[in-house]
Design a protein around this motif. Sequence first.
Motif, PDB file in Angstrom:
ATOM      1  N   ARG A  82      15.042  37.821  31.124  1.00  0.00           N
ATOM      2  CA  ARG A  82      15.110  38.052  32.673  1.00  0.00           C
ATOM      3  C   ARG A  82      14.334  39.220  32.998  1.00  0.00           C
ATOM      4  O   ARG A  82      14.703  40.230  32.282  1.00  0.00           O
ATOM      5  CB  ARG A  82      16.478  38.040  33.018  1.00  0.00           C
ATOM      6  CG  ARG A  82      17.228  36.668  32.431  1.00  0.00           C
ATOM      7  CD  ARG A  82      18.524  36.396  32.717  1.00  0.00           C
ATOM      8  NE  ARG A  82      18.698  36.162  34.265  1.00  0.00           N
ATOM      9  CZ  ARG A  82      19.755  35.817  34.863  1.00  0.00           C
ATOM     10  NH1 ARG A  82      20.646  35.725  34.162  1.00  0.00           N
ATOM     11  NH2 ARG A  82      19.827  35.383  36.214  1.00  0.00           N
ATOM     12  N   GLU A  83      13.420  39.221  33.933  1.00  0.00           N
ATOM     13  CA  GLU A  83      13.056  40.300  34.483  1.00  0.00           C
ATOM     14  C   GLU A  83      13.323  40.500  36.051  1.00  0.00           C
ATOM     15  O   GLU A  83      13.248  39.493  37.068  1.00  0.00           O
ATOM     16  CB  GLU A  83      11.472  39.959  34.662  1.00  0.00           C
ATOM     17  CG  GLU A  83      10.967  41.269  35.419  1.00  0.00           C
ATOM     18  CD  GLU A  83       9.178  41.085  35.200  1.00  0.00           C
ATOM     19  OE1 GLU A  83       8.565  41.869  36.144  1.00  0.00           O
ATOM     20  OE2 GLU A  83       8.799  40.112  34.753  1.00  0.00           O
ATOM     21  N   PHE A  84      14.259  41.569  36.328  1.00  0.00           N
ATOM     22  CA  PHE A  84      14.760  41.641  37.808  1.00  0.00           C
ATOM     23  C   PHE A  84      13.928  42.359  38.798  1.00  0.00           C
ATOM     24  O   PHE A  84      13.437  43.299  38.165  1.00  0.00           O
ATOM     25  CB  PHE A  84      16.359  42.236  37.702  1.00  0.00           C
ATOM     26  CG  PHE A  84      17.146  41.484  37.067  1.00  0.00           C
ATOM     27  CD1 PHE A  84      17.978  40.315  37.822  1.00  0.00           C
ATOM     28  CD2 PHE A  84      17.703  41.354  35.945  1.00  0.00           C
ATOM     29  CE1 PHE A  84      18.917  39.694  37.434  1.00  0.00           C
ATOM     30  CE2 PHE A  84      18.543  40.725  35.410  1.00  0.00           C
ATOM     31  CZ  PHE A  84      19.232  39.740  36.027  1.00  0.00           C
ATOM     32  N   LEU A  85      13.574  41.997  39.927  1.00  0.00           N
ATOM     33  CA  LEU A  85      13.127  42.996  40.628  1.00  0.00           C
ATOM     34  C   LEU A  85      13.849  43.848  41.324  1.00  0.00           C
ATOM     35  O   LEU A  85      13.539  45.004  41.828  1.00  0.00           O
ATOM     36  CB  LEU A  85      12.193  42.027  41.831  1.00  0.00           C
ATOM     37  CG  LEU A  85      11.143  41.116  41.196  1.00  0.00           C
ATOM     38  CD1 LEU A  85      10.367  40.568  42.272  1.00  0.00           C
ATOM     39  CD2 LEU A  85      10.103  42.136  40.508  1.00  0.00           C
ATOM     40  N   TYR A  86      15.163  43.173  41.561  1.00  0.00           N
ATOM     41  CA  TYR A  86      16.329  44.134  42.333  1.00  0.00           C
ATOM     42  C   TYR A  86      17.548  43.632  41.648  1.00  0.00           C
ATOM     43  O   TYR A  86      17.775  42.351  41.596  1.00  0.00           O
ATOM     44  CB  TYR A  86      16.300  44.116  43.840  1.00  0.00           C
ATOM     45  CG  TYR A  86      17.566  44.660  44.467  1.00  0.00           C
ATOM     46  CD1 TYR A  86      17.531  45.971  44.495  1.00  0.00           C
ATOM     47  CD2 TYR A  86      18.716  43.760  44.777  1.00  0.00           C
ATOM     48  CE1 TYR A  86      18.591  46.653  45.097  1.00  0.00           C
ATOM     49  CE2 TYR A  86      19.824  44.341  45.336  1.00  0.00           C
ATOM     50  CZ  TYR A  86      19.848  45.813  45.443  1.00  0.00           C
ATOM     51  OH  TYR A  86      20.977  46.584  45.589  1.00  0.00           O
ATOM     52  N   ARG A  87      18.316  44.360  41.038  1.00  0.00           N
ATOM     53  CA  ARG A  87      19.806  43.976  40.604  1.00  0.00           C
ATOM     54  C   ARG A  87      20.949  44.455  41.395  1.00  0.00           C
ATOM     55  O   ARG A  87      21.176  45.888  41.145  1.00  0.00           O
ATOM     56  CB  ARG A  87      19.627  44.405  38.954  1.00  0.00           C
ATOM     57  CG  ARG A  87      20.983  43.554  38.398  1.00  0.00           C
ATOM     58  CD  ARG A  87      20.921  43.637  36.977  1.00  0.00           C
ATOM     59  NE  ARG A  87      21.879  42.919  36.236  1.00  0.00           N
ATOM     60  CZ  ARG A  87      22.006  42.911  35.031  1.00  0.00           C
ATOM     61  NH1 ARG A  87      21.091  43.473  34.308  1.00  0.00           N
ATOM     62  NH2 ARG A  87      22.875  42.262  34.395  1.00  0.00           N
TER      63      ARG A  87
END
Length: 148
Positions: A82-87
Amino acid sequence: MRSYDFSPLWRSTIGFDRLFDLAESAQRATEDNYPPYNIERLGEDSYQISLAVAGFSPDEISITAEQNVVTIEGNKPEKAEREFLYRGISTRHFKRQFNLADYVQVKNASFDNGLLKIELVREIPEAMKPRRIAINGSNVHQIEAKAA
């Protein structure tokens, strides 16, 4: 952060070890506030702890009840793809402990809409409850006074 030195009290008290341990653990518990929780009184002898555990499923949470302590742990396996731009939703491992008073037992736990609810009940054994003691009458006889 304040810390209290209980050394002078250790010298003059006996048997209050648990009280001092509770004070020290309460001071350390304020450092981490994840996950957020509420403690409610539902009745005279019933309570409820609600934890906001968004992102966790019931099988990723464990509840352990020991003598005077209930421990809630959450462990979510990390998915590397998973690649989060904002978490903004935290799903990190947590361990939250609550100290219980004597005779407080965990009745059940439920999971609904991201809230874990743990119901607690204080059940005092009959031998420990206050009881009324009857006063037996004394054998006092009234003496009649005779007129002279």
